[in-house]
Motif scaffolding. Structure first.
Motif, PDB file in Angstrom:
ATOM      1  N   UNK A 101      45.942   7.673   6.792  1.00 58.99           N
ATOM      2  CA  UNK A 101      47.110   6.861   6.439  1.00 58.99           C
ATOM      3  C   UNK A 101      46.686   5.581   5.727  1.00 58.99           C
ATOM      4  N   UNK A 102      45.625   4.948   6.271  1.00 56.90           N
ATOM      5  CA  UNK A 102      45.151   3.707   5.653  1.00 56.90           C
ATOM      6  C   UNK A 102      44.702   3.958   4.208  1.00 56.90           C
ATOM      7  N   UNK A 149      35.612  -1.478   8.621  1.00 56.69           N
ATOM      8  CA  UNK A 149      35.628  -2.735   9.379  1.00 56.69           C
ATOM      9  C   UNK A 149      36.696  -2.698  10.468  1.00 56.69           C
ATOM     10  N   UNK A 150      37.853  -2.123  10.162  1.00 52.25           N
ATOM     11  CA  UNK A 150      38.931  -2.074  11.143  1.00 52.25           C
ATOM     12  C   UNK A 150      38.564  -1.212  12.345  1.00 52.25           C
ATOM     13  N   UNK A 205      30.827   7.023   7.641  1.00 53.51           N
ATOM     14  CA  UNK A 205      31.584   7.756   8.659  1.00 53.51           C
ATOM     15  C   UNK A 205      33.041   7.933   8.196  1.00 53.51           C
ATOM     16  N   UNK A 206      33.590   6.894   7.608  1.00 53.81           N
ATOM     17  CA  UNK A 206      34.956   6.992   7.089  1.00 53.81           C
ATOM     18  C   UNK A 206      35.037   8.076   6.016  1.00 53.81           C
ATOM     19  N   UNK A 207      34.051   8.113   5.123  1.00 55.57           N
ATOM     20  CA  UNK A 207      34.049   9.122   4.049  1.00 55.57           C
ATOM     21  C   UNK A 207      33.983  10.527   4.625  1.00 55.57           C
ATOM     22  N   UNK A 208      33.151  10.707   5.667  1.00 54.74           N
ATOM     23  CA  UNK A 208      33.039  12.036   6.292  1.00 54.74           C
ATOM     24  C   UNK A 208      34.337  12.435   6.964  1.00 54.74           C
TER      25      UNK A 208
END
Length: 347
Positions: free
Chosen positions: A34-35, A48-49, A56-59
């Motif tokens: 969603x972000x 950061x959030x 990790x976010x990309x994965x």
């Protein structure tokens, strides 16, 4: 243009493959998606959030796509053919190509009016505040100007004389006024015929104050809008203005298309340059220096002419219809990229 992307983010109902993720993973992946997709946050901001690395976010985002947690649908209005548009842009090396569905009831009609409406939307994207917009005579550019409803403040200049000076109020002069009215900028129309009896008369007209003032803007034009004509009655303004003897002469030279009173053979080379000396029009080398030249033309009867003009290298963008696009995708050898702006005189 009115294209849009719809992004659907689902949670626990993501499908069997996604259920291999635990509930905490699902919730976090949905939140990150969603972000990223809906709120436009960067991967670094999301990392950061949530207190994780951006890798990790990309994965997580990649896994969300693979497992159908995130579904992305790319939709454009029904009248636009995105696949043909992209293929046509790549084939001719154009900056923009927009293909519109041909009206079923008017397949043989050149330049359906809806091309002008789409071109008006495209100009709304391409023109920036402070630009100089040039409009050449043509039914399609007149339709485009009538459909304009938004345009940043800019100067509008007429690039050619008119087909019939007596109808200028309903033609290119009115198109220039209309565009200037929508943009709130200055208008520089040309009150003169496009074709004169001889070069001396044309030269005298070019020196008249109002026309000379418009000509001074030709080298300042940043976006131009032009029409294309094939060499046959009713489809080419220049063809219709010439005598039978003159038409036969230029036909013998192999004319296949005209744009802004410039003639081209099937390979996109300029021919019959003597005609230009009798015309009130922007020069071909001036067109080539304009950063964005948008051609509006469609229909089966104009398809070969469109191909010829695109091969000249003078046009950077095209608004056309599916009828012409289908011809263009298989017309002769693959052209040289237009954005190289090849010299149509072969120099």
């Amino acid at each position: 243009m009115n294209s849009s992307e719809e992004i659907a983010v689902s949670g626990m109902s993501a499908g069997r493959s996604a259920m291999r993720m635990g509930p905490a993973e699902l919730v976090q992946a949905a939140a990150m998606a969603r972000r990223f997709y809906l709120e436009g946050k960067s991967k670094i901001q999301i990392a950061e959030e949530f207190g994780v690395s951006r890798f990790k976010v990309a994965r997580v985002l990649e896994t969300a796509l693979e497992r159908d947690l995130v579904r992305i649908e790319i939709r454009v209005p029904a009248e636009l053919d995105a696949e043909r548009s992209d293929a046509l842009r790549a084939r001719y090396g154009l900056r923009h190509a927009v293909v519109v569905e041909s009206p079923a009831e008017a397949e043989e009609t050149p330049d359906p009016e809806n091309l002008g409406e789409v071109a008006a939307d495209l100009l709304g994207e391409l023109v920036n505040e402070g630009d100089v917009l040039g409009l050449a005579w043509g039914r399609s550019t007149i339709h485009m100007a009538a459909a304009l409803d938004r345009l940043p403040p800019c100067t509008v200049v007429q690039l050619t004389g008119v087909y019939d000076a007596g109808t200028s109020e309903r033609g290119s002069v009115e198109a220039v006024r209309r565009a200037a009215q929508v943009s709130g900028g200055d208008a520089h129309p040309i009150y003169a015929p496009m074709l004169l009896p001889d070069a001396a008369t044309a030269a005298a007209l070019r020196n008249q104050t109002g026309i000379a003032r418009a000509f001074e803007y030709f080298d300042k034009v940043t976006v131009a809008c032009v029409s294309i004509g094939s060499w046959e009655p009713g489809i080419s303004t220049v063809h219709d203005m010439l005598s039978d003897e003159e038409r036969a002469h230029y036909a013998s030279l192999g004319v296949a298309a005209e744009m802004a009173a410039h003639l081209f053979d099937a390979e996109g080379r300029r021919i019959g340059r003597d005609l230009g000396e009798r015309c009130i029009t922007v020069k071909a080398d001036q067109l080539r220096r304009i950063p964005e030249v948008v051609a509006i033309a469609g229909g089966q009867r104009k398809a070969a002419a469109i191909d010829a003009v695109l091969r000249s290298g003078l046009v950077t963008s095209l608004v056309t219809d599916t009828s012409a696009a289908d011809y263009l995708m298989t017309a002769g050898p693959t052209p040289k990229p237009t954005l190289g702006r090849a010299d149509p005189d072969g120099h």
